[in-house]
Design a protein around this motif. Structure first.
Motif, PDB file in Angstrom:
ATOM      1  N   GLU A 140     -17.069   2.724 -27.022  1.00 53.16           N
ATOM      2  CA  GLU A 140     -16.298   3.860 -26.503  1.00 53.16           C
ATOM      3  C   GLU A 140     -17.165   5.072 -26.210  1.00 53.16           C
ATOM      4  N   SER A 141     -18.445   5.002 -26.491  1.00 51.71           N
ATOM      5  CA  SER A 141     -19.341   6.128 -26.262  1.00 51.71           C
ATOM      6  C   SER A 141     -19.348   6.525 -24.794  1.00 51.71           C
ATOM      7  N   SER A 142     -19.109   7.806 -24.520  1.00 50.35           N
ATOM      8  CA  SER A 142     -19.121   8.276 -23.133  1.00 50.35           C
ATOM      9  C   SER A 142     -20.516   8.141 -22.529  1.00 50.35           C
ATOM     10  N   LEU A 143     -21.557   8.401 -23.307  1.00 50.54           N
ATOM     11  CA  LEU A 143     -22.921   8.322 -22.778  1.00 50.54           C
ATOM     12  C   LEU A 143     -23.294   6.884 -22.430  1.00 50.54           C
ATOM     13  N   ILE A 144     -22.948   5.954 -23.291  1.00 47.64           N
ATOM     14  CA  ILE A 144     -23.242   4.551 -23.004  1.00 47.64           C
ATOM     15  C   ILE A 144     -22.491   4.092 -21.757  1.00 47.64           C
ATOM     16  N   ARG A 145     -21.271   4.545 -21.610  1.00 43.06           N
ATOM     17  CA  ARG A 145     -20.499   4.161 -20.417  1.00 43.06           C
ATOM     18  C   ARG A 145     -21.085   4.774 -19.151  1.00 43.06           C
ATOM     19  N   ILE A 146     -21.565   6.007 -19.238  1.00 38.49           N
ATOM     20  CA  ILE A 146     -22.234   6.615 -18.083  1.00 38.49           C
ATOM     21  C   ILE A 146     -23.495   5.833 -17.749  1.00 38.49           C
ATOM     22  N   ARG A 147     -24.281   5.515 -18.745  1.00 40.44           N
ATOM     23  CA  ARG A 147     -25.528   4.757 -18.541  1.00 40.44           C
ATOM     24  C   ARG A 147     -25.253   3.423 -17.850  1.00 40.44           C
ATOM     25  N   ASP A 148     -24.259   2.687 -18.348  1.00 38.46           N
ATOM     26  CA  ASP A 148     -23.970   1.362 -17.797  1.00 38.46           C
ATOM     27  C   ASP A 148     -23.372   1.442 -16.395  1.00 38.46           C
ATOM     28  N   ASP A 167     -15.446   7.759  -8.330  1.00 32.90           N
ATOM     29  CA  ASP A 167     -14.290   7.489  -9.173  1.00 32.90           C
ATOM     30  C   ASP A 167     -14.599   6.492 -10.276  1.00 32.90           C
ATOM     31  N   LYS A 168     -15.572   5.624 -10.051  1.00 33.92           N
ATOM     32  CA  LYS A 168     -15.926   4.639 -11.070  1.00 33.92           C
ATOM     33  C   LYS A 168     -16.452   5.336 -12.315  1.00 33.92           C
ATOM     34  N   ILE A 169     -17.332   6.288 -12.109  1.00 33.38           N
ATOM     35  CA  ILE A 169     -17.921   6.973 -13.256  1.00 33.38           C
ATOM     36  C   ILE A 169     -16.931   7.934 -13.896  1.00 33.38           C
ATOM     37  N   ASN A 170     -16.082   8.558 -13.084  1.00 34.90           N
ATOM     38  CA  ASN A 170     -15.069   9.458 -13.623  1.00 34.90           C
ATOM     39  C   ASN A 170     -14.062   8.711 -14.485  1.00 34.90           C
ATOM     40  N   SER A 171     -13.593   7.575 -14.003  1.00 36.49           N
ATOM     41  CA  SER A 171     -12.567   6.824 -14.742  1.00 36.49           C
ATOM     42  C   SER A 171     -13.123   6.204 -16.013  1.00 36.49           C
ATOM     43  N   ILE A 172     -14.392   5.784 -15.984  1.00 35.68           N
ATOM     44  CA  ILE A 172     -14.962   5.163 -17.178  1.00 35.68           C
ATOM     45  C   ILE A 172     -15.133   6.194 -18.292  1.00 35.68           C
ATOM     46  N   ILE A 173     -15.399   7.457 -17.927  1.00 34.82           N
ATOM     47  CA  ILE A 173     -15.491   8.518 -18.937  1.00 34.82           C
ATOM     48  C   ILE A 173     -14.101   8.824 -19.493  1.00 34.82           C
TER      49      ILE A 173
END
Length: 276
Positions: A140-148, A167-173
């Motif tokens: 659930e880490s926002s940073l890990i999700r941004i990285r991936d 939108d992909k990066i916005n929605s994943i955060i």
């Protein structure tokens, strides 16, 4: 295909920054009668009675639930507030037992007493935020999700992040867990009492450099909290049971004191390096 241009804000919470109209930012808006009846705030301090401006007995204090303490001498309003703030600081030690952040609550109580509502910033808060983000290795880490997400959607041939995939990066955060100091250790290390939950978070990618081997991104987190209490806070048993919060609420909301809450600001840049 066009490139997303940086710096670019990729996420903002619905709650806005610098929201001075929030309920927990009110001050000096309640009478003694309201505090006593609506909030059941009758036993405030062991040292002074804020409603009558009298010192409590030097010995015994509130020694019995059936017998009120013997009244001591009168105190002025400013002296009463000073006594309450000293007790406020003493009681804060329960929530800040160890670690580099344990002194922050004292600084923030001082700022409430003397800062007149101006925003608060401290390098230790930024350090705590950075450590929290880097140490969160959960899915659930926002940073890990941004990285991936960057790794997945970067166009390797053109060495860009396509603007169409914003939108992909916005929605994943939005589906991630934002940094908050609500972990078990935060109950004792000083961060739970100073920040705990947060009010608003903005995340920005300040720069993105891509080469054949991978990318380097600078991700900026700007987080804001309110050092103030609202009615819901003090009515909850988990807060109301502690004299610390009862004193805090009275100092902030009683119309004879009205010490102003303030914005707590934290900001940090995180460097993310990843192979692609």
């Amino acid at each position: 295909m066009t490139a997303l241009m940086f710096p670019c804000t990729v996420f903002e919470t619905q709650k806005r920054m610098d929201d001075y109209g929030a309920e927990d930012m009110r001050s000096g808006d309640l009478t003694a009668g309201q505090l006593k009846t609506q909030f059941r705030l009758t036993d405030i301090s062991t040292k002074v009675e804020p409603y009558t401006l009298r010192r409590l007995a030097a010995f015994g204090g509130r020694s019995s639930m059936f017998r009120p303490p013997a009244a001591g001498g009168p105190v002025g309003r400013q002296e009463c507030a000073r006594i309450l703030f000293d007790e406020f600081r003493e009681l804060s030690a329960t929530f800040a037992l160890y670690g580099p952040y344990r002194h922050l609550i004292g600084k923030m109580i001082n700022h409430m007493q003397y800062g007149n509502g101006t925003p608060f910033r401290d390098a230790l808060l930024d350090q705590a935020l950075k450590e929290h983000i880097l140490n969160d290795r959960t899915d659930e880490s926002s940073l890990i999700r941004i990285r991936d997400t960057l790794k997945t959607y970067i166009n390797k041939d053109r060495k860009i992040y396509p603007s169409g995939d914003f939108d992909k990066i916005n929605s994943i955060i939005r589906g991630s867990k934002l940094p908050k100091f609500d972990r078990f250790q935060d109950n004792f290390n000083g961060m739970g009492i100073t920040v705990h939950d947060t009010w608003a978070t903005h995340i920005k990618i300040k720069s993105l450099k891509i080469n054949d081997a991978g990318y380097l991104a600078v991700v900026n987190y700007k987080v804001q909290d309110h050092f103030g209490l609202d009615a819901e806070d003090v009515l909850k048993f988990k807060f109301h049971q502690f004299r610390f919060f009862r004193i805090w609420f009275v100092l902030q909301r009683y119309n004879q004191f009205g010490f102003k809450p303030f914005m707590t600001n934290m900001e940090v840049d995180i460097h993310v390096k990843e192979m692609i």
